[in-house]
Design a protein around this motif. Structure first.
Motif, PDB file in Angstrom:
ATOM      1  N   ALA A 100      -1.752   3.993  -0.344  1.00 22.04           N
ATOM      2  CA  ALA A 100      -1.223   4.615   0.881  1.00 22.04           C
ATOM      3  C   ALA A 100       0.062   3.918   1.309  1.00 22.04           C
ATOM      4  N   ALA A 101       0.081   2.589   1.194  1.00 23.09           N
ATOM      5  CA  ALA A 101       1.273   1.827   1.569  1.00 23.09           C
ATOM      6  C   ALA A 101       2.462   2.236   0.705  1.00 23.09           C
ATOM      7  N   ALA A 102       2.214   2.425  -0.578  1.00 23.22           N
ATOM      8  CA  ALA A 102       3.302   2.795  -1.491  1.00 23.22           C
ATOM      9  C   ALA A 102       3.931   4.119  -1.066  1.00 23.22           C
ATOM     10  N   VAL A 103       3.105   5.068  -0.643  1.00 18.75           N
ATOM     11  CA  VAL A 103       3.623   6.361  -0.191  1.00 18.75           C
ATOM     12  C   VAL A 103       4.478   6.173   1.070  1.00 18.75           C
ATOM     13  N   ALA A 104       3.948   5.424   2.015  1.00 18.43           N
ATOM     14  CA  ALA A 104       4.665   5.226   3.280  1.00 18.43           C
ATOM     15  C   ALA A 104       5.991   4.499   3.040  1.00 18.43           C
ATOM     16  N   LEU A 105       5.986   3.512   2.155  1.00 20.75           N
ATOM     17  CA  LEU A 105       7.220   2.777   1.855  1.00 20.75           C
ATOM     18  C   LEU A 105       8.254   3.713   1.237  1.00 20.75           C
ATOM     19  N   GLU A 106       7.801   4.559   0.312  1.00 23.00           N
ATOM     20  CA  GLU A 106       8.707   5.517  -0.330  1.00 23.00           C
ATOM     21  C   GLU A 106       9.333   6.442   0.701  1.00 23.00           C
ATOM     22  N   LEU A 107       8.560   6.775   1.721  1.00 17.96           N
ATOM     23  CA  LEU A 107       9.056   7.742   2.704  1.00 17.96           C
ATOM     24  C   LEU A 107       9.755   7.054   3.871  1.00 17.96           C
ATOM     25  N   GLY A 108      10.048   5.772   3.693  1.00 17.14           N
ATOM     26  CA  GLY A 108      10.963   5.114   4.632  1.00 17.14           C
ATOM     27  C   GLY A 108      10.338   4.245   5.698  1.00 17.14           C
ATOM     28  N   MET A 109       9.043   4.019   5.648  1.00 19.93           N
ATOM     29  CA  MET A 109       8.456   3.156   6.679  1.00 19.93           C
ATOM     30  C   MET A 109       8.739   1.694   6.301  1.00 19.93           C
ATOM     31  N   PRO A 110       9.266   0.913   7.249  1.00 19.97           N
ATOM     32  CA  PRO A 110       9.546  -0.493   6.938  1.00 19.97           C
ATOM     33  C   PRO A 110       8.256  -1.248   6.587  1.00 19.97           C
ATOM     34  N   ARG A 111       8.381  -2.235   5.694  1.00 21.21           N
ATOM     35  CA  ARG A 111       7.224  -2.946   5.177  1.00 21.21           C
ATOM     36  C   ARG A 111       6.373  -3.583   6.285  1.00 21.21           C
ATOM     37  N   ALA A 112       7.036  -4.165   7.286  1.00 21.08           N
ATOM     38  CA  ALA A 112       6.281  -4.819   8.362  1.00 21.08           C
ATOM     39  C   ALA A 112       5.466  -3.781   9.139  1.00 21.08           C
ATOM     40  N   ASP A 113       6.060  -2.593   9.314  1.00 22.63           N
ATOM     41  CA  ASP A 113       5.335  -1.524  10.026  1.00 22.63           C
ATOM     42  C   ASP A 113       4.145  -1.050   9.204  1.00 22.63           C
ATOM     43  N   VAL A 114       4.341  -0.967   7.892  1.00 13.65           N
ATOM     44  CA  VAL A 114       3.245  -0.531   7.018  1.00 13.65           C
ATOM     45  C   VAL A 114       2.087  -1.516   7.138  1.00 13.65           C
ATOM     46  N   ALA A 115       2.418  -2.799   7.068  1.00 16.74           N
ATOM     47  CA  ALA A 115       1.369  -3.820   7.128  1.00 16.74           C
ATOM     48  C   ALA A 115       0.605  -3.740   8.447  1.00 16.74           C
ATOM     49  N   ALA A 116       1.339  -3.572   9.535  1.00 22.24           N
ATOM     50  CA  ALA A 116       0.687  -3.486  10.848  1.00 22.24           C
ATOM     51  C   ALA A 116      -0.161  -2.221  10.943  1.00 22.24           C
ATOM     52  N   ALA A 117       0.384  -1.110  10.457  1.00 19.83           N
ATOM     53  CA  ALA A 117      -0.334   0.169  10.558  1.00 19.83           C
ATOM     54  C   ALA A 117      -1.605   0.150   9.714  1.00 19.83           C
ATOM     55  N   LEU A 118      -1.561  -0.531   8.576  1.00 25.81           N
ATOM     56  CA  LEU A 118      -2.758  -0.570   7.723  1.00 25.81           C
ATOM     57  C   LEU A 118      -3.933  -1.233   8.448  1.00 25.81           C
ATOM     58  N   GLY A 119      -3.604  -2.154   9.350  1.00 23.25           N
ATOM     59  CA  GLY A 119      -4.665  -2.817  10.117  1.00 23.25           C
ATOM     60  C   GLY A 119      -5.367  -1.882  11.068  1.00 23.25           C
ATOM     61  N   GLU A 120      -4.753  -0.736  11.324  1.00 24.94           N
ATOM     62  CA  GLU A 120      -5.329   0.188  12.319  1.00 24.94           C
ATOM     63  C   GLU A 120      -5.928   1.438  11.711  1.00 24.94           C
ATOM     64  N   ILE A 121      -5.806   1.606  10.395  1.00 30.84           N
ATOM     65  CA  ILE A 121      -6.328   2.843   9.821  1.00 30.84           C
ATOM     66  C   ILE A 121      -7.848   2.827   9.796  1.00 30.84           C
ATOM     67  N   ALA A 122      -8.414   4.024   9.803  1.00 27.47           N
ATOM     68  CA  ALA A 122      -9.867   4.161   9.839  1.00 27.47           C
ATOM     69  C   ALA A 122     -10.290   5.247   8.856  1.00 27.47           C
TER      70      ALA A 122
END
Ligand SMILES: Nc1ncnc2c1ncn2[C@@H]1O[C@H](COP(=O)(O)OP(=O)(O)OP(=O)(O)O)[C@@H](O)[C@H]1O
Ligand SMILES: [Mg+2]
Length: 454
Positions: A283-305
């Motif tokens: 999921a992170a790889a997809v978000a990174l490809e679509l322009g989400m900054p790495r720090a945001d991806v890491a933070a967002a992953l902590g909140e997924i359910a």
């Protein structure tokens, strides 16, 4: 679109209808879901004929009915409504040029990871990734038809029951990003071997355009090997050193939740099981490809359910019993992941695995069940409750592990398994419930507090 345009798109015949009538609502095949302006698609099923519900759909405000015969209602008649749904989906996808389509497949974790991708991409823009497992020739185009001109990202789960299936789905909605999670023994009965499964799943990356991205699991050789089958740029995820989106320093907490280092950032997941490292990296790889900054991806992953039900759904009861409801489906790979989560959560506590039949294993049925029992014993599960005759080889597998000190219980059916649990459930116990639909979820529900039954 107007009914006239839709009739053209699906090569259908307009009946009782004004071609200028505009469909303003969603496309539904369940008449109870129809909202004003919607299009009702009628399928003639084995038990129920959707055409009988045309009046219900019209009464709910449908703009028309798409079916294989004239129901008397305004609509479109086609030879094959399923084919028409696919064609309509393709026309709609083509009409939304700004739409980025993400397709994902794999043996285990498609729905789970689709939910994760959906949650990440929703932070970047309007995203369609409906809950549930809409991965076949019905659910897939149905999902495509949920996209609107506002939608930026469409996340599609793609399942394969045979060669050519994923190729077909990729023609219905051409993905620009394709994710392959893993190749395991799920549905292996259909394919004969893991290589056969890989052949079918790899159709996804074959369908990607040259400016697309293939996101492949670096830790699964049958998946990373698909790199040679695509024109698209390849991005690897995993724990291997070759992965561009890589987790290192993976740790599990007492709730079976993983944390790991992703580049500079540390990711702490709130979802259960070691296997979520792989799913969340995809999921992170997809978000990174679509322009989400790495720090945001890491933070967002902590909140997924996990939003689709009965997948690693962990809950604590008032009596101190922890239940892992993973009863949506089972195969040896996903059961291994669940058993590992059980012993991670169950460290220092008594662990019980309630395991039912695993379907669709073909010639691997006996060996798959036995291997699962063996693993449960090797992991030191304290109690193994095996449900129904067809799952009995799990018990044999466990009993074949000589130094296993656990208790083996055979339950003839779900009710017997519930009775066995009721007879001896102690505060602090951790109970995993898993099986291939085959009503194993009744056991999980019996462990839920009244009123919370799914
Ligand atoms: N990466 C993984 N490895 C092993 N098991 C997994 C993984 N991800 C999820 N699972 C488990 O696999 C089971 C099915 O999960 P999920 O519904 O997400 O998969 P799916 O691929 O969509 O399945 P289906 O083929 O039924 O649509 C669940 O028990 C889940 O906990
Ligand atoms: Mg699914």
């Amino acid at each position: 679109m107007t009914l006239g345009e839709i009739a053209d798109a699906v090569d259908g015949r307009l009946v009782n209808a004004d071609p200028a009538t505009v469909v303003t609502g969603t496309v539904e095949y369940d008449s109870r879901k129809i909202l004003p302006g919607g299009l009702f698609v009628a399928f003639a099923g084995e038990n129920v004929d959707g055409h009988d519900f045309a009046p219900t759909a019209m009464a709910a405000g449908a703009a028309g009915v798409l079916g294989s015969r004239d129901t008397g209602a305004p609509g479109i008649v086609v030879a094959d409504p399923l084919d028409a749904l696919a064609r309509l989906a393709r026309v709609v996808a083509d009409r939304l040029p700004g739409l980025i389509i993400v397709g994902l497949t794999g043996s285990s974790g498609k729905t789970t990871t689709k939910d994760y991708i959906g949650q990440l991409l929703a932070r970047l823009g309007p995203t369609v990734a409906p809950t549930g497992s809409l991965n076949n020739e019905l659910g897939h185009p149905f999902t495509v038809l949920k996209a609107t001109p506002e939608t930026r990202f469409l996340v599609l789960e793609m399942g394969a029951r045979g060669i050519g299936h994923i190729r077909h789905l990729a023609e219905v909605a051409p993905p620009r990003i394709g994710v392959v999670l893993n190749v395991g023994v799920a549905h292996i009965g259909e394919f004969g071997s893991m290589e056969g499964t890989a052949k079918a799943k790899g159709e996804l990356v074959e369908a990607l355009p040259a400016d697309g991205v293939a996101i492949l699991n670096a830790d699964d050789p049958l998946v990373s090997g698909m790199a040679s089958r695509t024109r698209a740029r390849v991005v690897l995820f995993g724990e291997s050193s070759g992965a561009a989106v890589r987790a290192t320093d993976v740790e599990l907490d007492s709730r079976g939740r993983a944390s790991y280092r992703l580049g500079e950032a540390r990711v702490s997941l709130d979802v259960t099981g070691r296997h979520q490292v792989s799913n969340t990296l995809a999921a992170a790889a997809v978000a990174l490809e679509l322009g989400m900054p790495r720090a945001d991806v890491a933070a967002a992953l902590g909140e997924i359910a996990v939003v689709s039900g009965r997948r690693m759904d962990v809950f604590d009861r008032e009596d101190g019993v922890t239940v892992i409801d993973d009863s949506y489906n089972a195969n040896p790979s996903s059961t291994a992941a669940a058993l590992r989560a059980l012993v991670a959560i169950g460290r220092g506590r008594r662990t019980t695995a309630v395991l039912g039949y695993m379907a669709e294993l073909g010639e691997f049925e006996a060996s798959g069940h036995a291997a699962t029992g063996r693993l449960a014993a090797e992991l030191g599960v304290d109690r193994l409750i095996v449900v129904a005759d067809n799952a009995a080889p799990i018990l044999d597998g466990a009993l074949g592990v000589e130094d296993w000190k656990g208790e083996a219980i055979f339950a003839a059916d779900q009710a017997a398994a519930i009775a066995a649990l009721d007879a001896d459930l102690r505060p602090g116990d951790v109970v995993l419930v898993k099986g291939s639909r085959y009503r194993t979820w009744e056991v999980a529900d019996a462990l839920r507090p009244e009123g919370e039954r799914r």
